[in-house]
Scaffold this active site. Structure first.
Site, mmCIF file in Angstrom:
data_model
loop_
_atom_site.group_PDB
_atom_site.id
_atom_site.type_symbol
_atom_site.label_atom_id
_atom_site.label_comp_id
_atom_site.label_asym_id
_atom_site.label_seq_id
_atom_site.Cartn_x
_atom_site.Cartn_y
_atom_site.Cartn_z
ATOM 1 N N TYR A 233 66.253 -12.029 66.125
ATOM 2 C CA TYR A 233 67.414 -12.673 65.486
ATOM 3 C C TYR A 233 68.734 -12.034 65.926
ATOM 4 C CZ TYR A 233 65.104 -15.713 62.049
ATOM 5 O OH TYR A 233 64.411 -16.716 61.433
ATOM 6 N N LYS B 190 52.331 -8.883 67.969
ATOM 7 C CA LYS B 190 51.770 -9.603 69.120
ATOM 8 C C LYS B 190 51.612 -8.578 70.239
ATOM 9 C CE LYS B 190 50.437 -13.407 71.206
ATOM 10 N NZ LYS B 190 49.234 -14.187 70.837
ATOM 11 N N ASP C 74 49.239 -14.877 65.763
ATOM 12 C CA ASP C 74 48.544 -16.178 65.805
ATOM 13 C C ASP C 74 47.306 -16.139 64.908
ATOM 14 O OD1 ASP C 74 47.490 -14.318 67.594
ATOM 15 O OD2 ASP C 74 47.059 -15.777 69.173
ATOM 16 N N ASP D 36 59.582 -14.765 59.134
ATOM 17 C CA ASP D 36 60.204 -16.047 58.783
ATOM 18 C C ASP D 36 59.136 -17.136 58.778
ATOM 19 O OD1 ASP D 36 62.312 -17.967 58.381
ATOM 20 O OD2 ASP D 36 62.156 -18.478 60.506
ATOM 21 N N ASP E 120 57.044 -18.981 55.236
ATOM 22 C CA ASP E 120 57.004 -20.426 54.934
ATOM 23 C C ASP E 120 55.551 -20.889 54.803
ATOM 24 O OD1 ASP E 120 59.783 -20.746 55.068
ATOM 25 O OD2 ASP E 120 59.642 -22.608 56.215
HETATM 26 C C1 IPM Z 1 65.031 -17.860 55.833
HETATM 27 C C2 IPM Z 1 65.756 -18.942 56.603
HETATM 28 C C3 IPM Z 1 66.820 -18.286 57.484
HETATM 29 C C4 IPM Z 1 66.101 -17.369 58.450
HETATM 30 C C5 IPM Z 1 67.735 -19.252 58.226
HETATM 31 C C6 IPM Z 1 68.414 -20.246 57.298
HETATM 32 C C7 IPM Z 1 68.759 -18.530 59.047
HETATM 33 O O1 IPM Z 1 64.842 -19.697 57.324
HETATM 34 O O2 IPM Z 1 65.700 -17.131 55.083
HETATM 35 O O3 IPM Z 1 63.815 -17.749 55.977
HETATM 36 O O4 IPM Z 1 65.632 -17.814 59.498
HETATM 37 O O5 IPM Z 1 66.013 -16.177 58.166
HETATM 38 MG MG MG Z 2 62.810 -19.239 56.923
#
Ligand code: IPM
Ligand code: MG
Length: 367
Positions: A143, A193, A225, A249, A253
């Site tokens: 990032y 990885k 993975d 990240d 999710d």
């Molecule tokens: C998160 C989001 C952020 C990230 C974005 C909005 C920059 O996806 O907080 O997980 O990638 O960190």
């Molecule tokens: Mg995110």
């Protein structure tokens, strides 16, 4: 006189203001019930700040954040900014505040509540009892790695980013993850990885070194993975997961869907001791639901609970929020994303009312 805790409130874009309003309702209920004082001061971030001041993180917001005991963030981003110069897109505001406050540790708990098991897309026996803490490195890795950009190379446009980790950056996040594991089920899975990336080989080496100081913690390493697959195959094998910025990240999710909805995943972003921490739901700004009073505010409300626990040492108050959320779910109230047959569908604001109402009527005499 008791302390007044100063909270910088940054609602942001899309559904941010609606969900943050429910969090504040909940904190006000906590204040009333437990006699603790909060002072809320609003600031601009993301698209809202671009519209008002031309930048995604105005200096005034950063000053407000730095001068507060905690930062409470809604969500940022909207399609209407997709065509902007990347340097001033709403997401930049979020990355900048993380960096400026040195929020290197992002804690994302994925907990499956019994009452929501049927909301998960996975089978009950796979998700029942899941309780995972993802510890994501937040201020380095791909990032932030330099150089980055898009430039002409060999006659064509070429895009590049850099995944960079210093030993010290790996060590501090890994140490924190071990500390957290010690207070939980004493299992840590480090995700990398290392079969392909040099940066991951260093990551693994540092994890091994730190592990020597935590002999009680059962450690394993997993390629990202495989980890993505194992999270779906058998999520109960995980207790604490530690990983870098981008892998965290993605995996967070994914883990949120074990719980039934991304709308359930809270988060805390911590700095070094004494620094201001930030609390925000793990999900985005969902612009298409903006203003519809539809989305689930629980991730935001549970992020307030994390604030009470990690920044203000208010364990019983944090626990009250958790219990209130569970009770409201048990009573059968659901936002659209976690709706089940036989349940009562409610909007964002009503969910906030129900949870804060539960806190006010709780009996803590015996707790
Ligand atoms: C998160 C989001 C952020 C990230 C974005 C909005 C920059 O996806 O907080 O997980 O990638 O960190
Ligand atoms: Mg995110």
């Amino acid at each position: 006189m008791s302390k007044t805790y100063k909270i910088a409130v940054l609602p942001g874009d899309g559904i941010g203001p609606e969900i943050i309003a429910q969090g504040i309702k909940t904190l006000n209920a906590v204040s009333e019930k437990f006699g603790v004082d909060f002072e809320f001061n609003e600031g601009l971030i993301g698209g809202a700040a671009i519209d008002a001041e031309g930048v995604p993180l105005p200096d005034s917001t950063l000053e407000l954040a730095k001068g507060s005991d905690a930062v409470y963030l809604g969500a940022i981003g909207d399609w209407k900014y997709d065509t902007l110069d990347p340097a001033i897109r709403p997401e930049r505001g979020l990355l900048k505040i993380r960096k400026e406050l040195n929020l290197f540790a992002n804690l994302r708990p994925a907990v499956v509540y019994d009452d929501l098991i049927s909301s998960s897309t996975l089978k009950e026996e796979a998700v029942k009892g899941v309780d995972i803490m993802i510890v994501r490195e937040l201020t380095s890795g791909i990032y932030f790695g330099e150089p980055k950009g898009i430039e002409e190379r060999d006659g064509e446009k070429t895009g590049f980013n850099n995944m960079i980790y210093k030993e010290s950056e790996i060590e501090r996040i890994v140490r924190l993850a071990f500390d957290i594991a010690m207070k939980r089920r004493k299992k840590l899975c480090s995700v990398d990885k290392a079969n392909v990336l040099d940066v991951s080989r260093l990551w693994r080496e540092v994890v091994e070194r730190v592990a020597a100081g935590f002999p009680e913690v059962e450690l394993n390493h997993m390629y990202v993975d495989n980890a993505a697959m194992q999270l779906i195959r058998n999520p109960k094998q995980f207790d604490v997961i530690v990983t870098g910025n981008m892998f965290g990240d993605i995996l967070s999710d994914e883990a949120s869907m074990l719980t039934g909805s991304l709308g359930m995943l809270a988060s805390a972003s911590l700095s070094t001791k004494g620094g201001t921490a930030m609390y925000e739901p793990s999900h985005g700004s969902a612009p298409k639901y903006k203003g519809l009073d539809k989305v689930n505010p629980i991730a935001t409300i549970m992020s307030a609970a994390m604030m009470l626990k990690y920044s203000f040492n208010m364990d019983k108050e944090a626990d009250a929020i958790d219990r209130a959320v569970q009770q409201v779910l048990k009573d059968g109230y659901r936002t659209y994303d976690i709706m089940n047959e036989g349940c009562t569908r409610v909007g964002t604001s009503q969910m906030g009312d129900l949870i804060s109402g539960k806190i006010k009527e709780m009996n803590f005499a015996l707790s």
